[in-house]
Scaffold this active site. Structure first.
Site, PDB file in Angstrom:
ATOM      1  N   ARG A 101      27.377  38.028 -11.105  1.00 15.59           N
ATOM      2  CA  ARG A 101      26.213  37.420 -11.758  1.00 15.59           C
ATOM      3  C   ARG A 101      24.989  37.332 -10.860  1.00 15.59           C
ATOM      4  O   ARG A 101      23.878  37.653 -11.288  1.00 15.59           O
ATOM      5  CB  ARG A 101      26.559  36.007 -12.252  1.00 15.59           C
ATOM      6  CG  ARG A 101      27.267  35.997 -13.564  1.00 15.59           C
ATOM      7  CD  ARG A 101      28.186  34.811 -13.649  1.00 15.59           C
ATOM      8  NE  ARG A 101      29.350  35.070 -12.835  1.00 15.59           N
ATOM      9  CZ  ARG A 101      30.481  35.583 -13.319  1.00 15.59           C
ATOM     10  NH1 ARG A 101      30.601  35.797 -14.594  1.00 15.59           N
ATOM     11  NH2 ARG A 101      31.491  35.849 -12.525  1.00 15.59           N
ATOM     12  N   THR A 102      25.194  36.880  -9.619  1.00 16.94           N
ATOM     13  CA  THR A 102      24.013  36.698  -8.766  1.00 16.94           C
ATOM     14  C   THR A 102      23.361  38.048  -8.509  1.00 16.94           C
ATOM     15  O   THR A 102      22.149  38.212  -8.634  1.00 16.94           O
ATOM     16  CB  THR A 102      24.417  36.010  -7.445  1.00 16.94           C
ATOM     17  OG1 THR A 102      25.153  34.839  -7.768  1.00 16.94           O
ATOM     18  CG2 THR A 102      23.207  35.645  -6.619  1.00 16.94           C
ATOM     19  N   LYS A 105      29.027  51.798  12.030  1.00 14.78           N
ATOM     20  CA  LYS A 105      28.885  52.456  13.345  1.00 14.78           C
ATOM     21  C   LYS A 105      28.654  51.426  14.448  1.00 14.78           C
ATOM     22  O   LYS A 105      28.273  51.792  15.557  1.00 14.78           O
ATOM     23  CB  LYS A 105      27.689  53.413  13.308  1.00 14.78           C
ATOM     24  CG  LYS A 105      27.745  54.478  12.234  1.00 14.78           C
ATOM     25  CD  LYS A 105      26.493  55.353  12.353  1.00 14.78           C
ATOM     26  CE  LYS A 105      26.222  56.143  11.105  1.00 14.78           C
ATOM     27  NZ  LYS A 105      24.849  56.685  11.086  1.00 14.78           N
ATOM     28  N   ARG A 162      23.254  38.045   0.353  1.00 13.10           N
ATOM     29  CA  ARG A 162      24.459  37.222   0.262  1.00 13.10           C
ATOM     30  C   ARG A 162      25.370  37.648   1.394  1.00 13.10           C
ATOM     31  O   ARG A 162      25.620  38.840   1.594  1.00 13.10           O
ATOM     32  CB  ARG A 162      25.158  37.434  -1.069  1.00 13.10           C
ATOM     33  CG  ARG A 162      26.586  36.929  -1.060  1.00 13.10           C
ATOM     34  CD  ARG A 162      27.204  36.936  -2.412  1.00 13.10           C
ATOM     35  NE  ARG A 162      26.641  35.900  -3.254  1.00 13.10           N
ATOM     36  CZ  ARG A 162      27.221  35.442  -4.365  1.00 13.10           C
ATOM     37  NH1 ARG A 162      28.371  35.930  -4.753  1.00 13.10           N
ATOM     38  NH2 ARG A 162      26.662  34.500  -5.084  1.00 13.10           N
ATOM     39  N   HIS A 214      23.846  27.812  -1.686  1.00 19.88           N
ATOM     40  CA  HIS A 214      23.574  28.818  -2.706  1.00 19.88           C
ATOM     41  C   HIS A 214      22.364  28.282  -3.498  1.00 19.88           C
ATOM     42  O   HIS A 214      22.504  27.852  -4.649  1.00 19.88           O
ATOM     43  CB  HIS A 214      24.807  28.968  -3.598  1.00 19.88           C
ATOM     44  CG  HIS A 214      24.819  30.191  -4.458  1.00 19.88           C
ATOM     45  ND1 HIS A 214      23.705  30.976  -4.679  1.00 19.88           N
ATOM     46  CD2 HIS A 214      25.820  30.754  -5.188  1.00 19.88           C
ATOM     47  CE1 HIS A 214      24.036  31.971  -5.498  1.00 19.88           C
ATOM     48  NE2 HIS A 214      25.310  31.860  -5.810  1.00 19.88           N
TER      49      HIS A 214
END
Ligand code: NCD
Length: 359
Positions: A86-87, A115, A136, A169
């Site tokens: 959803r986010t 890497k 996120r 959040h």
């Protein structure tokens, strides 16, 4: 470019969230979005109003074309190294609504981090190509660190925290408040309401952010219902105390249901288990809603959930008019659109368009 240019990293890092707030803006405008605590009541009211204006404008093709013209000259980067449905998608949709092209990294294995590049260098790279970074990460504090780094880079770029570790959040809290604002619009708003939080309150970053955001409202009452080992962290309770917010802790849901104006359910966040299977040993069966529990709820109460759910809300609850979680999810797209529009100073244009179409 953000006021973070005027402070050393170590000095900034050690401030409280409230003390950090003045550093996150740029001449009174929101620049970085990092914590729920940075938002004032006026900003929450303005964002909610703007989101509602945008959703009204978006109802017509002409309105959509207007919205799409606003940020065609800007680009967004979505850096999501933790799972998200959803986010991620609502931010994608929000950037599309505003006409903003976006790039994405959703897995470190597809970036130069494989890497050996650090997450910090990765995010710094995005700032060369993009004008907004939405991120996120399972690393608590990375969004904050990147906001400082990117404010101090040659090309300062705003950062939106779309979920950081177990910590915060803030944009979920914005959409939760927007959902509460809309639900209680004809009942005096959020002031004076009793919000009951249920589930894994220790590791759920959405409840931590929302509890902090609710301290902007008068006479709200918060009840935290969880098994003792998953109860809300002291640090958040101390912040509520400091703001004079009335709250209770309990492990008993049923008797509370008749008093609740909103019940905010959450799932067990077992991805944070320190010992494998540790959450499975906790009995969470009493922290769920089914048909039986619904009978105890007020007729005008609402049921919220940040989603994804497991079995803390039975599927049969979805058909009840008090189930708000699907609408809550759609509200996320509008409030995130409003937030991005605000960061880039489009509120005036949106208001003017709306006023023009109303005459
Ligand atoms: C939440 C999260 O990622 O913290 N999900 C979301 O963004 N809606 C809640 C969760 O995962 O339980």
């Amino acid at each position: 470019m953000g006021n973070l240019r005027s402070i050393e990293w170590a000095a900034f890092r050690d401030l409280s969230p409230e003390e950090k707030t003045p550093y996150l803006g740029d001449n009174g405008r929101i620049f970085h979005t990092l914590y729920a605590q940075q938002f004032s009541r006026a900003q929450l009211d303005n964002l909610g109003r703007l989101a509602t204006r945008i959703r009204g404008i978006a109802k017509s093709k002409e309105g959509m074309l207007f919205l799409k013209s606003l940020l065609t000259h800007k680009r967004a980067m979505l850096y999501f190294t933790q799972p998200s449905t959803r986010t991620f998608l609502s931010f994608c949709a929000a950037t599309e609504i505003l006409g903003m092209p976006h790039g994405e990294v959703r897995d470190r294995a597809t970036s130069s981090e494989l890497k050996g590049e650090s997450a910090e260098d990765s995010v710094r790279t995005f700032s060369s190509y993009f004008d907004l970074i939405i991120m996120r990460s399972e690393l608590g504090g990375l969004a904050e660190r990147m906001a400082w780094v990117l404010s101090n880079a040659d090309r300062p770029v705003p950062v939106v925290n779309a979920g950081s570790g177990k910590d915060q959040h803030p944009t979920q809290a914005l959409l939760d408040v927007y959902t509460l604002q809309r639900s209680f619009e004809r009942r005096g708003g959020i002031d004076g309401k009793h919000i009951v939080f249920v589930g894994d309150l220790l590791r759920g970053r959405t409840v931590r952010s929302l509890a902090c955001l609710l301290s902007n409202y008068e006479d709200v009452e918060l009840t935290f219902v969880a098994p003792p080992s998953l109860q809300m962290a002291r640090e958040i309770l101390d912040q509520l105390d400091a703001h004079g917010v009335s709250f209770r802790l309990t492990d008993e849901l049923l008797s509370l249901l008749p008093e609740a104006d909103a019940v905010y359910m959450t799932r067990v966040q077992d991805e944070w288990d320190e010992v494998s299977g540790e959450s499975a040993a906790i009995d969470v069966s009493r922290y769920s809603l089914g048909r039986g529990e619904l009978d105890r709820l007020k007729q005008d109460a609402i049921i919220m959930h940040p989603l994804p759910r497991r079995n803390e809300i039975a599927i049969e609850v979805d058909a009840d008019p008090r189930a708000m979680y699907w609408r809550q999810m759609r509200n996320g797209m509008w409030i995130r659109t409003a937030l991005i529009a605000t960061v880039f100073g489009c509120e005036g244009e949106i208001e003017a368009y709306d006023a023009g179409t109303m005459v």
